[in-house]
Design an enzyme around this catalytic site. Structure first.
Site, PDB file in Angstrom:
ATOM      1  CG  HIS A  96      -9.111   1.838   6.101  1.00 48.51           C
ATOM      2  ND1 HIS A  96      -8.975   2.992   6.920  1.00 48.51           N
ATOM      3  CD2 HIS A  96      -8.218   2.239   5.128  1.00 48.51           C
ATOM      4  CE1 HIS A  96      -7.738   3.733   6.711  1.00 48.51           C
ATOM      5  NE2 HIS A  96      -7.202   3.168   5.819  1.00 48.51           N
ATOM      6  CD  GLU A 156      -6.591   3.854   1.304  1.00 49.35           C
ATOM      7  OE1 GLU A 156      -6.222   3.533   2.563  1.00 49.35           O
ATOM      8  OE2 GLU A 156      -6.011   4.660   0.680  1.00 49.35           O
ATOM      9  CG  HIS A 188      -2.849   0.092   4.562  1.00 54.47           C
ATOM     10  ND1 HIS A 188      -3.911  -0.308   3.506  1.00 54.47           N
ATOM     11  CD2 HIS A 188      -3.199   1.418   4.834  1.00 54.47           C
ATOM     12  CE1 HIS A 188      -4.607   0.310   3.569  1.00 54.47           C
ATOM     13  NE2 HIS A 188      -4.559   1.576   4.289  1.00 54.47           N
ATOM     14  CG  ASP A 204      -2.239   6.448   0.361  1.00 57.12           C
ATOM     15  OD1 ASP A 204      -3.248   6.193  -0.430  1.00 57.12           O
ATOM     16  OD2 ASP A 204      -2.388   5.991   1.288  1.00 57.12           O
ATOM     17  CG  ASP A 254      -0.914   4.106   5.134  1.00 59.70           C
ATOM     18  OD1 ASP A 254      -1.491   4.541   4.191  1.00 59.70           O
ATOM     19  OD2 ASP A 254      -1.373   4.359   6.159  1.00 59.70           O
ATOM     20  CG  HIS A 265     -10.330   5.300   3.391  1.00 61.34           C
ATOM     21  ND1 HIS A 265     -10.396   6.742   3.835  1.00 61.34           N
ATOM     22  CD2 HIS A 265      -9.218   5.030   3.570  1.00 61.34           C
ATOM     23  CE1 HIS A 265      -9.312   7.018   4.191  1.00 61.34           C
ATOM     24  NE2 HIS A 265      -8.388   6.045   3.909  1.00 61.34           N
ATOM     25  CG  HIS A 319      -1.759   1.041   1.224  1.00 57.06           C
ATOM     26  ND1 HIS A 319      -3.173   0.991   0.473  1.00 57.06           N
ATOM     27  CD2 HIS A 319      -1.919   2.326   1.525  1.00 57.06           C
ATOM     28  CE1 HIS A 319      -3.850   2.167   0.604  1.00 57.06           C
ATOM     29  NE2 HIS A 319      -3.147   3.034   1.226  1.00 57.06           N
TER      30      HIS A 319
END
Length: 424
Positions: free
Chosen positions: A210, A137, A231, A40, A300, A164, A38
Site C-alpha cells: 500500500h 494495516e 500482500h 482481513d 488478502d 493504507h 495477510h
C-alpha cells in the site's frame, strides 16, 4: 487403438498425473505448512458480527473466505491477521478502533484450541497449531505517535504497513482515493524515518504493501532490518500501482526482504477474474528478477472481493502449490516460499532488535504543523484565564483553569481522603 480408447487413455493419464501432483503438494505443505502474510478476517468480524465472537463459531463461517476448518484444509500453519481500520478514521478515532481490532484478534486466537497467538519467530516456528500473528494495516492507526507504536508492540503487534489507501502525515500511499496530507516531493518525512527506525529497534516488521514506490524506496534505503510487502504482486505481470516494479524487487532482494504474493484478482489479472495459472506467472516473474528467496504468500482473503478461479478462499492454497510443482519448482524453493523465507525475515528483524537492545526508545515527535489534526490538542500547562487549544488553533477546548479548580480539584481531595485510611 481406436480414437475413443486414445481419449480414455489420455484422460486417465491426465487424472493420474494431477492426483500425483496434488499428493506431492500436500506432502510438502505437511512438512512446511504455509505462513500466510495477510488476512482481513478481523475486518469481517466487525462488519458482519460487530466483533461479538460469542455469537459465532469460527470453525464454519458463512459469507467469508476464512475459518478454522478451511485454514486446516488449506494447510495454513500460521496466519498474519490484520488489525485494519478505514482511512476515514484518520484524524478521528483510528487508535481506539485499532485497539478494538487487536482485541478481537487476541480473543479469537486464544479462545479456540486450534489457534495459538504467537509474538516471536521462535513461537511461530514451534507452534503445532494454526499460529496467529497480529499486524496493523495502515500507519494512520498510530496517529503519528511513537509511544502509540510502542504500546501496540506491547499488545503483540509484530508488523505494520506504513500506509493504507491514504497518506499519513509522514508517508505516501500508492493510492489517491483520499485527500489526506498531500505530499510535495517528500514521500517519507524525517518523522517517517523515525517511525521506521523505531520499528527496527522494537523488532516490528516494516510492511510496504500500500505504500508508494517512492516511500518504499526510501524505507529500503534506511531500514537496518529486512522489510516485506505482505500482500503485493509483480507489476510486470499486472500493471497496477499496488504491485511492485522490477527495480524495487531488485532493491528488496539486496536488503534480503520479502514480497508475499497477493491473490486478489485486481492485482493478479488487473480486473479480470483470472485463474491459478496467472497467479503462478507472478511467482515465476519474481523468481526470475529477485530469486525464490524473496517470495512468500499473502492472500488478502476477506480484504478483497474477487479472487481467481480455483483460489476462492484459504482452503485452496494446495492447488496453487500443485501448479508450481507442475511447473517444476523444486522442494527447496517451495519450502522457502511456503514458510522458510518469512521465518528468516522475522528472525533477522529480531536480530536487529537485539543488537539495539541498549538503545533507548525514540522521543521523536511530529511537528504539529505536519500533523495538522483538528482533534489533536496542544498540550500546554494551563494558567488562570488560559485555555487548551487544538492543533488547528481554530477550536477551543472549554476545559479552563477555573473548571479544573472548581470541579476536578474537590473530587481529587475527596478521593484522597477516602484512600488515606487504607494507605495507613
Amino acid at each position: 487403438m481406436s480414437p475413443v480408447r486414445v481419449l480414455l487413455f489420455c484422460f486417465l493419464c491426465t487424472s493420474s498425473c494431477a492426483s500425483e501432483l496434488r499428493e506431492r503438494a500436500l506432502r510438502l505443505m505437511a512438512r512446511d505448512p504455509l505462513i500466510d502474510g495477510h488476512n482481513d478476517l478481523a475486518l469481517q468480524l466487525r462488519i458482519l458480527h460487530n466483533n461479538k465472537l460469542s455469537h459465532i463459531r469460527l470453525y464454519n463461517l458463512s459469507n467469508v473466505a476464512t475459518d478454522i476448518n478451511r485454514l486446516k484444509t488449506g494447510r495454513v500453519g500460521a496466519q498474519v491477521f490484520a488489525a485494519y481500520v478505514m482511512c476515514t478514521a484518520q484524524e478521528k478515532d483510528a487508535v481506539r478502533l485499532t485497539l478494538e481490532q487487536i482485541d478481537v484478534i487476541q480473543r479469537m486466537c486464544t479462545s479456540y484450541p486450534d489457534l495459538e497467538l504467537v509474538t516471536s519467530a521462535q513461537g511461530l516456528e514451534q507452534s503445532t497449531k494454526t499460529a496467529c500473528l497480529i499486524s496493523i494495516e495502515g500507519g494512520h492507526s498510530i496517529d503519528s505517535s511513537l509511544a502509540t507504536l510502542r504500546m501496540f508492540y506491547q499488545l503483540g503487534v509484530r508488523s505494520m504497513a506504513l500506509t493504507h489507501t491514504c497518506n499519513t502525515p509522514w508517508a505516501e500511499s500508492s493510492s489517491n482515493i483520499y485527500s489526506f496530507y498531500p505530499k510535495k516531493n517528500q514521500s517519507l518525512t524525517s518523522f517517517g524515518e523515525a517511525v521506521v527506525r523505531e520499528m527496527n529497534r522494537l523488532g516490528m516488521i516494516v510492511d510496504l504493501s500500500h505504500s508508494s514506490w517512492d516511500t518504499a524506496r526510501s524505507v529500503l534505503e534506511i531500514s537496518t532490518a529486512p522489510v516485506i510487502f505482505s500482500h503485493s504482486s509483480a507489476f510486470a505481470v499486472c500493471q497496477h500501482n499496488r504491485n511492485v516494479p522490477d527495480w524495487l524487487l531488485v532493491m528488496l532482494k539486496e536488503k534480503r526482504g520479502l514480497i508475499m504474493v497477493n491473490m486478489h484478482s485486481g492485482f493478479i489479472s488487473c480486473g479480470e477474474k483470472g485463474n491459478i495459472s496467472v497467479v503462478a506467472d507472478h511467482f515465476e516473474h519474481i523468481r526470475k528478477v529477485a530469486g525464490f528467496e524473496s517470495i512468500g504468500i499473502g492472500g488478502d482473503y476477506d480484504g478483497a472481493s474477487k479472487f481467481p478461479d480455483g483460489l476462492e478462499d484459504v482452503s485452496k492454497y494446495p492447488a496453487l502449490i500443485q501448479e508450481l510443482v507442475r511447473r517444476n519448482w523444486t522442494e527447496t524453493e517451495l519450502a522457502a516460499i511456503l514458510r522458510r523465507n518469512f521465518l528468516r525475515v522475522f528472525k533477522e528483524v529480531e536480530k536487529v532488535r537485539d543488537r539495539q537492545s541498549s538503545q533507548p526508545p525514540s522521543e521523536a515527535e511530529i511537528p504539529l504543523a505536519d500533523a495538522a489534526n483538528p482533534c489533536r490538542l496542544i498540550l500546554t500547562r494551563p494558567v488562570s484565564g488560559s485555555v487548551f487549544r487544538d492543533a488547528s488553533s481554530s477550536n477551543v477546548n472549554v476545559l479552563t483553569c477555573s473548571v479544573v479548580s472548581s470541579v476536578l480539584l474537590p473530587f481529587l481531595l475527596l478521593l484522597l481522603l477516602l484512600l488515606l485510611p487504607t494507605a495507613v
